[in-house]
Design a protein around this motif. Structure first.
Motif, PDB file in Angstrom:
ATOM      1  N   ILE A  94      -9.233   4.630  -0.823  1.00 44.90           N
ATOM      2  CA  ILE A  94      -8.695   5.919  -0.348  1.00 44.90           C
ATOM      3  C   ILE A  94      -7.661   5.769   0.771  1.00 44.90           C
ATOM      4  CG2 ILE A  94     -10.711   7.315  -1.007  1.00 44.90           C
ATOM      5  CD1 ILE A  94     -11.486   7.197   2.025  1.00 44.90           C
ATOM      6  N   ARG A  95      -7.480   4.537   1.267  1.00 44.61           N
ATOM      7  CA  ARG A  95      -6.538   4.322   2.378  1.00 44.61           C
ATOM      8  C   ARG A  95      -5.138   3.928   1.905  1.00 44.61           C
ATOM      9  NH1 ARG A  95      -9.771   6.695   6.015  1.00 44.61           N
ATOM     10  NH2 ARG A  95     -11.876   6.046   5.544  1.00 44.61           N
ATOM     11  N   SER A  96      -4.903   3.891   0.593  1.00 51.19           N
ATOM     12  CA  SER A  96      -3.593   3.458   0.092  1.00 51.19           C
ATOM     13  C   SER A  96      -2.514   4.486   0.441  1.00 51.19           C
ATOM     14  CB  SER A  96      -3.640   3.269  -1.425  1.00 51.19           C
ATOM     15  OG  SER A  96      -3.714   4.528  -2.043  1.00 51.19           O
ATOM     16  N   ARG A 160       1.098   2.098  14.153  1.00 55.99           N
ATOM     17  CA  ARG A 160      -0.330   1.788  14.002  1.00 55.99           C
ATOM     18  C   ARG A 160      -0.710   1.685  12.527  1.00 55.99           C
ATOM     19  NH1 ARG A 160      -2.480   6.223  18.282  1.00 55.99           N
ATOM     20  NH2 ARG A 160      -1.960   5.125  20.202  1.00 55.99           N
ATOM     21  N   ARG A 161      -0.252   2.670  11.741  1.00 53.17           N
ATOM     22  CA  ARG A 161      -0.602   2.654  10.310  1.00 53.17           C
ATOM     23  C   ARG A 161       0.082   1.483   9.597  1.00 53.17           C
ATOM     24  NH1 ARG A 161      -2.896   7.319   6.795  1.00 53.17           N
ATOM     25  NH2 ARG A 161      -4.473   6.843   8.306  1.00 53.17           N
ATOM     26  N   PHE A 162       1.318   1.196   9.987  1.00 50.30           N
ATOM     27  CA  PHE A 162       2.057   0.075   9.404  1.00 50.30           C
ATOM     28  C   PHE A 162       1.281  -1.231   9.640  1.00 50.30           C
ATOM     29  CE2 PHE A 162       5.193  -3.376   9.987  1.00 50.30           C
ATOM     30  CZ  PHE A 162       5.792  -3.363   8.734  1.00 50.30           C
ATOM     31  N   GLU A 183       5.867  13.957   7.335  1.00 51.27           N
ATOM     32  CA  GLU A 183       5.627  14.942   6.269  1.00 51.27           C
ATOM     33  C   GLU A 183       4.230  15.534   6.372  1.00 51.27           C
ATOM     34  OE1 GLU A 183       8.557  13.237   2.799  1.00 51.27           O
ATOM     35  OE2 GLU A 183       6.396  12.982   2.546  1.00 51.27           O
ATOM     36  N   ARG A 184       3.264  14.639   6.630  1.00 51.12           N
ATOM     37  CA  ARG A 184       1.884  15.130   6.731  1.00 51.12           C
ATOM     38  C   ARG A 184       1.698  16.026   7.960  1.00 51.12           C
ATOM     39  NH1 ARG A 184      -2.848  11.463   6.157  1.00 51.12           N
ATOM     40  NH2 ARG A 184      -1.625   9.827   7.098  1.00 51.12           N
ATOM     41  N   ASP A 185       2.353  15.681   9.057  1.00 53.07           N
ATOM     42  CA  ASP A 185       2.292  16.533  10.261  1.00 53.07           C
ATOM     43  C   ASP A 185       2.763  17.936   9.892  1.00 53.07           C
ATOM     44  OD1 ASP A 185       1.589  14.365  11.742  1.00 53.07           O
ATOM     45  OD2 ASP A 185       3.408  14.290  12.968  1.00 53.07           O
TER      46      ASP A 185
HETATM   47  O1   DC Z   1      -7.433  11.869   8.766  1.00 53.44           O
HETATM   48  P1   DC Z   1      -6.772  11.443   7.444  1.00 53.44           P
HETATM   49  O2   DC Z   1      -5.345  11.013   7.623  1.00 53.44           O
HETATM   50  O3   DC Z   1      -7.567  10.439   6.706  1.00 53.44           O
HETATM   51  O4   DC Z   1      -6.743  12.780   6.571  1.00 53.44           O
HETATM   52  C1   DC Z   1      -6.208  12.798   5.301  1.00 53.44           C
HETATM   53  C2   DC Z   1      -5.615  14.161   4.992  1.00 53.44           C
HETATM   54  O5   DC Z   1      -6.667  15.091   4.818  1.00 53.44           O
HETATM   55  C3   DC Z   1      -4.667  14.720   6.033  1.00 53.44           C
HETATM   56  O6   DC Z   1      -3.341  14.764   5.560  1.00 53.44           O
HETATM   57  C4   DC Z   1      -5.121  16.127   6.262  1.00 53.44           C
HETATM   58  C5   DC Z   1      -6.365  16.310   5.477  1.00 53.44           C
HETATM   59  N1   DC Z   1      -7.523  16.722   6.267  1.00 53.44           N
HETATM   60  C6   DC Z   1      -7.750  18.056   6.414  1.00 53.44           C
HETATM   61  O7   DC Z   1      -6.963  18.872   5.938  1.00 53.44           O
HETATM   62  N2   DC Z   1      -8.856  18.491   7.072  1.00 53.44           N
HETATM   63  C7   DC Z   1      -9.714  17.619   7.606  1.00 53.44           C
HETATM   64  N3   DC Z   1     -10.787  18.080   8.239  1.00 53.44           N
HETATM   65  C8   DC Z   1      -9.477  16.245   7.479  1.00 53.44           C
HETATM   66  C9   DC Z   1      -8.366  15.822   6.824  1.00 53.44           C
END
Ligand code: DC
Length: 230
Positions: A94-96, A160-162, A183-185
């Protein structure tokens, strides 16, 4: 000693899970990585060809949700629970970067969030839990005695992730990681259902320049103060 609920929210790759694991270990609490649950659901959709960069049918995902069973099983060696998707340990898978690229879209779906939140609340029913995520202090445990909101600059987080991925042997570029972080932010903070926001009563910690031990001592002190309060 009184048991409390500790909710840790913040942007991706801020080291929330490191803090959460340290706290849980020290306090003998359960640690739950709520992001791992959204990631495992995303992995299931990928494995069943239900989602890709160009494929996203919300209704199909909601139907498939019924076939997904998530569980955390405690790993003695690691000292915390690893996530199992339909009885298979998927902690590493799941970390890919592929999962990272798709998970925010999955986490936007209200029906999916509802199922995750119900399960998360059940895990915290007896307190003595540290859970990290995006909506833990605002939605999952709004009455948590301790809420932390962790931040760090996007560059620091991408680095850190890199480092984490290259250490594992993954061939990734720093730029692609930075793009993914940003993008995720954006998706996490602007989605309609449970966007990432700091709870009014959360303590904000920017750890861009904080060492791990320094950060832990600071947070542990705060936790003890709350636990020892009548
Ligand atoms: O913490 P993480 O990067 O492993 O989370 C993966 C994604 O899951 C992240 O993009 C946002 C979502 N997430 C969420 O919406 N609500 C949570 N409680 C935990 C994670």
């Amino acid at each position: 000693m009184k048991k409390i609920t500790i909710a840790i929210d913040g942007f991706s790759s801020t080291g929330k899970s490191t803090i959460a694991k340290q706290l849980a270990k020290k306090l003998h609490y359960i640690y739950v990585d709520s992001g791992a649950m959204y990631r495992a659901v995303t992995l299931y959709f990928m494995q069943h060809d239900l989602i890709s960069k160009h494929k996203f049918n919300k209704n199909k995902l909601i139907i498939a949700l019924e076939k997904i069973e998530l569980k955390f099983k405690f790993n003695e060696k690691l000292g915390y629970g690893e996530i199992y998707l339909n009885n298979v340990n998927v902690e590493s898978k799941i970390r890919s970067l592929e999962v990272s690229n798709l998970v925010s879209k999955v986490a936007e779906v209200s029906e999916i969030r509802k199922k995750m939140v119900t399960q998360q609340q059940a895990m915290g029913i007896n307190k003595g839990i540290v859970m990290d995520g995006r909506d833990i202090g605002t939605v999952v445990f709004p009455k948590a005695e301790l809420k932390l909101f962790i931040t760090a600059s996007a560059d620091v987080r991408a680095k850190r992730r890199f480092d984490e991925l290259t250490k594992k042997g993954d061939k990734v570029s720093f730029d692609s990681i930075l793009k993914n972080v940003k993008e995720r932010d954006f998706i996490d903070t602007t989605r309609k259902d449970s966007p990432l926001i700091k709870a009014g009563d959360a303590i904000e910690i920017d750890n861009s320049k904080l060492g791990l031990e320094e950060q832990f001592q600071k947070i542990y002190k705060i936790a003890l103060k709350i636990i020892n309060k009548d």
